[in-house]
Design a protein around this motif. Structure first.
Motif, PDB file in Angstrom:
ATOM      1  N   UNK A 339      10.973  -3.555  -7.056  1.00 44.41           N
ATOM      2  CA  UNK A 339      10.915  -2.622  -6.862  1.00 44.41           C
ATOM      3  C   UNK A 339      12.123  -1.736  -6.647  1.00 44.41           C
ATOM      4  N   UNK A 340      13.226  -1.932  -5.918  1.00 48.16           N
ATOM      5  CA  UNK A 340      14.149  -1.624  -5.400  1.00 48.16           C
ATOM      6  C   UNK A 340      14.485  -1.212  -6.060  1.00 48.16           C
ATOM      7  N   UNK A 341      14.651  -1.732  -7.752  1.00 42.45           N
ATOM      8  CA  UNK A 341      15.707  -1.666  -9.394  1.00 42.45           C
ATOM      9  C   UNK A 341      15.255  -0.557 -10.210  1.00 42.45           C
ATOM     10  N   UNK A 342      13.970  -0.641  -9.681  1.00 43.79           N
ATOM     11  CA  UNK A 342      13.820   0.999 -10.903  1.00 43.79           C
ATOM     12  C   UNK A 342      13.900   2.319 -10.394  1.00 43.79           C
ATOM     13  N   UNK A 343      14.548   2.859 -11.164  1.00 40.54           N
ATOM     14  CA  UNK A 343      14.887   4.254 -11.397  1.00 40.54           C
ATOM     15  C   UNK A 343      13.234   4.977 -12.038  1.00 40.54           C
ATOM     16  N   UNK A 344      12.541   5.906 -11.221  1.00 39.71           N
ATOM     17  CA  UNK A 344      11.651   6.372 -11.311  1.00 39.71           C
ATOM     18  C   UNK A 344      12.416   8.216 -11.480  1.00 39.71           C
ATOM     19  N   UNK A 345      11.616   8.474 -12.614  1.00 38.93           N
ATOM     20  CA  UNK A 345      11.931   9.836 -12.830  1.00 38.93           C
ATOM     21  C   UNK A 345      12.999  10.652 -11.837  1.00 38.93           C
ATOM     22  N   UNK A 346      14.196   9.851 -12.565  1.00 37.42           N
ATOM     23  CA  UNK A 346      16.069   9.654 -12.380  1.00 37.42           C
ATOM     24  C   UNK A 346      15.323   9.824 -10.631  1.00 37.42           C
ATOM     25  N   UNK A 347      14.767   8.643  -9.915  1.00 37.09           N
ATOM     26  CA  UNK A 347      15.139   8.118  -8.734  1.00 37.09           C
ATOM     27  C   UNK A 347      15.755   7.265  -8.489  1.00 37.09           C
ATOM     28  N   UNK A 348      16.007   6.339  -7.741  1.00 30.86           N
ATOM     29  CA  UNK A 348      15.743   5.023  -6.521  1.00 30.86           C
ATOM     30  C   UNK A 348      14.101   5.119  -6.039  1.00 30.86           C
ATOM     31  N   UNK A 349      13.829   4.142  -6.251  1.00 28.09           N
ATOM     32  CA  UNK A 349      13.233   4.011  -4.262  1.00 28.09           C
ATOM     33  C   UNK A 349      13.473   4.562  -2.561  1.00 28.09           C
ATOM     34  N   UNK A 350      12.871   4.965  -2.224  1.00 28.67           N
ATOM     35  CA  UNK A 350      13.592   5.409  -1.390  1.00 28.67           C
ATOM     36  C   UNK A 350      12.836   3.804  -0.267  1.00 28.67           C
ATOM     37  N   UNK A 351      13.533   3.344   0.976  1.00 26.50           N
ATOM     38  CA  UNK A 351      13.428   2.350   1.596  1.00 26.50           C
ATOM     39  C   UNK A 351      11.597   2.467   2.464  1.00 26.50           C
ATOM     40  N   UNK A 352      11.772   3.848   2.587  1.00 30.66           N
ATOM     41  CA  UNK A 352      10.534   3.975   3.233  1.00 30.66           C
ATOM     42  C   UNK A 352       8.546   4.224   2.035  1.00 30.66           C
ATOM     43  N   UNK A 353       9.554   4.272   0.765  1.00 29.83           N
ATOM     44  CA  UNK A 353       7.821   4.291  -0.552  1.00 29.83           C
ATOM     45  C   UNK A 353       8.331   2.174  -0.566  1.00 29.83           C
ATOM     46  N   UNK A 354       9.405   1.746  -0.526  1.00 31.00           N
ATOM     47  CA  UNK A 354       8.870   0.675  -0.896  1.00 31.00           C
ATOM     48  C   UNK A 354       8.810  -0.269   0.295  1.00 31.00           C
ATOM     49  N   UNK A 355       8.226   0.427   0.912  1.00 29.14           N
ATOM     50  CA  UNK A 355       7.909  -0.241   2.724  1.00 29.14           C
ATOM     51  C   UNK A 355       6.228  -0.181   2.585  1.00 29.14           C
ATOM     52  N   UNK A 356       5.419   1.058   1.949  1.00 31.61           N
ATOM     53  CA  UNK A 356       4.739   1.120   1.582  1.00 31.61           C
ATOM     54  C   UNK A 356       4.102   0.614   0.823  1.00 31.61           C
ATOM     55  N   UNK A 357       5.321   0.647  -0.659  1.00 27.90           N
ATOM     56  CA  UNK A 357       4.228   0.469  -1.331  1.00 27.90           C
ATOM     57  C   UNK A 357       4.582  -1.902  -1.218  1.00 27.90           C
ATOM     58  N   UNK A 358       4.901  -2.289  -0.366  1.00 30.24           N
ATOM     59  CA  UNK A 358       4.560  -3.456   0.474  1.00 30.24           C
ATOM     60  C   UNK A 358       3.303  -3.496   0.477  1.00 30.24           C
ATOM     61  N   UNK A 359       3.100  -2.802   1.595  1.00 31.74           N
ATOM     62  CA  UNK A 359       1.456  -2.601   2.170  1.00 31.74           C
ATOM     63  C   UNK A 359       0.579  -2.389   0.805  1.00 31.74           C
ATOM     64  N   UNK A 360       1.074  -1.853  -0.041  1.00 28.74           N
ATOM     65  CA  UNK A 360      -0.054  -1.537  -1.560  1.00 28.74           C
ATOM     66  C   UNK A 360      -0.079  -3.252  -1.696  1.00 28.74           C
ATOM     67  N   UNK A 361       0.947  -3.561  -1.740  1.00 29.50           N
ATOM     68  CA  UNK A 361       1.116  -5.107  -2.702  1.00 29.50           C
ATOM     69  C   UNK A 361      -0.160  -5.664  -1.588  1.00 29.50           C
ATOM     70  N   UNK A 362       0.124  -5.644  -1.116  1.00 24.73           N
ATOM     71  CA  UNK A 362      -0.820  -7.011  -0.067  1.00 24.73           C
ATOM     72  C   UNK A 362      -2.267  -6.654   0.043  1.00 24.73           C
ATOM     73  N   UNK A 363      -2.490  -4.774  -0.248  1.00 29.80           N
ATOM     74  CA  UNK A 363      -4.021  -4.939  -0.648  1.00 29.80           C
ATOM     75  C   UNK A 363      -4.247  -5.247  -1.175  1.00 29.80           C
ATOM     76  N   UNK A 364      -3.100  -5.235  -3.040  1.00 32.38           N
ATOM     77  CA  UNK A 364      -3.780  -5.224  -3.831  1.00 32.38           C
ATOM     78  C   UNK A 364      -4.149  -6.564  -3.445  1.00 32.38           C
ATOM     79  N   UNK A 365      -3.816  -7.772  -3.610  1.00 28.65           N
ATOM     80  CA  UNK A 365      -3.694  -8.670  -3.285  1.00 28.65           C
ATOM     81  C   UNK A 365      -5.256  -9.314  -2.921  1.00 28.65           C
ATOM     82  N   UNK A 366      -5.882  -8.540  -1.934  1.00 28.94           N
ATOM     83  CA  UNK A 366      -6.429  -9.051  -1.445  1.00 28.94           C
ATOM     84  C   UNK A 366      -7.863  -8.234  -2.106  1.00 28.94           C
ATOM     85  N   UNK A 367      -7.520  -7.458  -2.629  1.00 22.67           N
ATOM     86  CA  UNK A 367      -8.407  -6.294  -3.470  1.00 22.67           C
ATOM     87  C   UNK A 367      -8.902  -7.270  -4.788  1.00 22.67           C
TER      88      UNK A 367
END
Length: 412
Positions: A339-367
């Protein structure tokens, strides 16, 4: 091809060297028109014949041309002196006449072979003198690729006249001839096509690409933007193709493109009607995919491309999905460890976006984690086993949330 009218002030001529063949001395002329360069060979007698016409018709000073010499005109010293004299002569005449560029002088320098405007002068003359006969007797008229290119480029030019000349050189004769041609064939050397590495067919009203694409086996970059394509033919024969521009067409379905493209690295499909990413799931060499301004609505479509090992650049902006809440985070999260390597819409993910993505990832595992109804050997899980599984999932989510909070506090 050159465009003398555009690069008139960035054009030069010079007589760079002399060579003797079969006891005849030729002088090599180098012509530069902007980025285009070519060479012409002429004998002294050619210069002399040209000079007589330029003196009588265009006011060139008679004494400019180096004089003739009958005796000892083959010695290396004399040939070099004459080359220098012809070099000065040609430069002076070129500077004097480049605003008008008379037809005879342009022909002497082979402008009719390499320059758009002067090639079309010859073509207009041919259409004026022989056009009716050709239309009557030919089943299919033949154009060279350079002639077709010159006609296309001429439409982009204002093209003021370079001299007051006979109306038979007017471009309108070419247009009139082309409007009456019923069948057209293109003749050229296949060896030339085999060397092409970049082709731009943009803005040509193309509806399909046929077998002729095999004529350019070394093609590396192909642009077909701003046409009317809705389906992609099999271009897997283009083994060196790396960049494909299909922007502003009518693509809506991209099924099984891995069977049609090969080892493609970059695809531009912006401003089409694509709604699904399933057709890109096996393009394992793909590094850049532009799908901006399409019809993608479901964030889960990213699952089809999130496992492509080389993908680094992805554009989904101006799709319906891009207006959803936490769009960037939801897209980035699906790339898991990358997720930190992907440049989405000409912009790489910020640290805040990566942290939030990890939370969503954990929720996805549960779901998405399915609680099995049967154990090993077909035995049912007891209430105790099910409870342990639920507690494990909850701990996984809390662990990710704690780590995320810790990272945020560290940055603060």
């Amino acid at each position: 091809m050159s465009t003398f009218i555009k690069y008139r002030n960035d054009s030069t001529v010079s007589v760079d060297e002399a060579c003797t063949k079969d006891s005849v001395t030729y002088y090599l002329i180098t012509v530069n028109v902007g980025p285009v360069k070519w060479t012409v060979r002429h004998r002294y007698s050619d210069f002399d014949e040209l000079h007589d016409k330029l003196v009588s018709d265009h006011g060139v000073a008679k004494e400019l041309l180096p004089p003739k010499k009958v005796i000892r005109n083959k010695t290396p010293k004399f040939i070099e002196q004459r080359r220098e004299g012809l070099n000065d002569y040609l430069k002076n005449v070129f500077n004097y006449l480049k605003l008008t560029m008379p037809y005879i002088f342009a022909h002497f320098l082979d402008f009719h072979l390499y320059d758009i405007y002067f090639l079309l002068q010859d073509l207009a003359k041919k259409c004026f003198l022989e056009g009716d006969k050709l239309l009557l007797n030919e089943k299919s008229h033949k154009f060279s690729p350079l002639e077709l290119h010159a006609i296309s480029e001429r439409f982009k030019m204002a093209c003021p006249a370079t001299e007051k000349q006979d109306q038979m050189y007017d471009f309108s004769h070419v247009l009139d001839f082309c409007s009456q041609v019923n069948s057209l064939s293109i003749e050229g050397s296949y060896e030339t096509w085999k060397k092409l590495s970049v082709i731009n067919f943009a803005s040509n009203n193309i509806k399909n690409v046929d077998w002729a694409i095999k004529l350019v086996p070394r093609l590396q970059q192909l642009s077909l933007s701003s046409n009317r394509l809705s389906d992609l033919c099999d271009i897997s024969c283009l083994h060196d193709l790396r960049a494909l521009n299909l922007a502003m067409n009518n693509f809506s379905c991209c099924d099984n493109w891995h069977e049609k493209i090969g080892n493609i690295v970059k695809i531009d499909l912006s401003q089409n009607k694509v709604a699904s990413l399933k057709g890109f799931s096996r393009l394992y060499s793909l590094e850049s995919l532009d799908l901006s301004c399409n019809l993608i609505t479901d964030i889960e479509e990213v699952q089809n491309i999130c496992k492509l090992p080389c993908l680094e650049y992805l554009w989904l902006t101006a799709n319906p999905v891009a207006s959803s809440i936490d769009y960037r985070v939801k897209v980035i999260e699906q790339f898991n460890a990358r997720m930190s390597e992907i440049c989405l819409d000409n912009e790489k993910a910020s640290e805040k976006e990566i942290d939030t993505a990890r939370v969503l990832q954990a929720l996805r595992i549960v779901k998405e984690g399915k609680t099995p109804s049967r154990g090993v050997g077909g035995r049912s899980f007891g209430a105790k086993s099910l409870g342990q599984m639920r507690r494990f999932k909850s701990k996984a989510v809390l662990t990710v949330i704690r780590k995320t909070s810790f990272h945020q506090n560290q940055r603060e």
